[in-house]
Motif scaffolding. Structure first.
Motif, PDB file in Angstrom:
ATOM      1  N   VAL A   1     -26.367 -64.821 -46.565  1.00  0.00           N
ATOM      2  CA  VAL A   1     -26.069 -65.501 -45.299  1.00  0.00           C
ATOM      3  C   VAL A   1     -26.847 -64.862 -44.159  1.00  0.00           C
ATOM      4  N   LYS A   2     -26.853 -63.532 -44.114  1.00  0.00           N
ATOM      5  CA  LYS A   2     -27.572 -62.819 -43.051  1.00  0.00           C
ATOM      6  C   LYS A   2     -29.075 -63.099 -43.119  1.00  0.00           C
ATOM      7  N   ASP A   3     -29.648 -63.105 -44.335  1.00  0.00           N
ATOM      8  CA  ASP A   3     -31.079 -63.375 -44.485  1.00  0.00           C
ATOM      9  C   ASP A   3     -31.442 -64.781 -44.023  1.00  0.00           C
ATOM     10  N   GLU A   4     -30.624 -65.772 -44.379  1.00  0.00           N
ATOM     11  CA  GLU A   4     -30.887 -67.147 -43.944  1.00  0.00           C
ATOM     12  C   GLU A   4     -30.771 -67.281 -42.432  1.00  0.00           C
ATOM     13  N   TRP A   5     -29.741 -66.636 -41.850  1.00  0.00           N
ATOM     14  CA  TRP A   5     -29.568 -66.666 -40.399  1.00  0.00           C
ATOM     15  C   TRP A   5     -30.787 -66.036 -39.725  1.00  0.00           C
ATOM     16  N   TRP A   6     -31.237 -64.884 -40.235  1.00  0.00           N
ATOM     17  CA  TRP A   6     -32.373 -64.172 -39.651  1.00  0.00           C
ATOM     18  C   TRP A   6     -33.633 -65.033 -39.711  1.00  0.00           C
ATOM     19  N   LYS A   7     -33.874 -65.688 -40.854  1.00  0.00           N
ATOM     20  CA  LYS A   7     -35.047 -66.562 -40.982  1.00  0.00           C
ATOM     21  C   LYS A   7     -34.988 -67.698 -39.973  1.00  0.00           C
ATOM     22  N   THR A   8     -33.818 -68.313 -39.839  1.00  0.00           N
ATOM     23  CA  THR A   8     -33.671 -69.477 -38.967  1.00  0.00           C
ATOM     24  C   THR A   8     -33.776 -69.117 -37.487  1.00  0.00           C
TER      25      THR A   8
END
Length: 121
Positions: A54-61
């Motif tokens: 979740v954190k990685d997807e948020w960071w990418k977005t």
């Protein structure tokens, strides 16, 4: 094909979700056997993976894909002097606006940047 059953969600309670997560080892209140510490959690193997994804997807977005944003990772646990110096303890407050029509409250800074929809007529 999976057909969702909306009525199933009517019976679902947050306590049921928390209980399931604890049983499956996703997340636990920190120091739970010693009455816990509000707002702090420990993650099991599956919970740690889920949190990372979740954190990685948020960071990418919200960071990597934007040119006007840079990333920062800092602690929110500070010496109380920090909160005192920043004004968060004595005089910190968010100006609020009450809508007389809907009876809802909004932070003034949220209204400043909110889109305006004009009614025709």
């Amino acid at each position: 094909e999976v057909i969702p059953n909306p009525a199933a969600y009517d019976k679902l309670k947050m306590d049921d979700i928390v209980s399931l997560c604890k049983r499956r080892g996703f997340i636990f209140p920190s120091s739970e056997i010693y009455n816990g510490f509000a707002g702090f959690f420990d993650y099991g193997p599956l919970g740690a993976e889920l949190k990372k994804n979740v954190k990685d997807e948020w960071w990418k977005t919200f960071v990597t894909r934007r040119e006007d944003v840079v990333g920062l990772d800092s602690s929110i646990i500070h010496n109380p002097t920090t909160w005192q110096s920043s004004g968060h303890l004595d005089g910190f407050s968010d100006p609020m606006v009450d809508c007389k029509e809907t009876k809802l409250r909004y932070r003034a800074d949220q209204l400043f940047c909110a889109p305006v929809n004009l009614l025709e007529g």
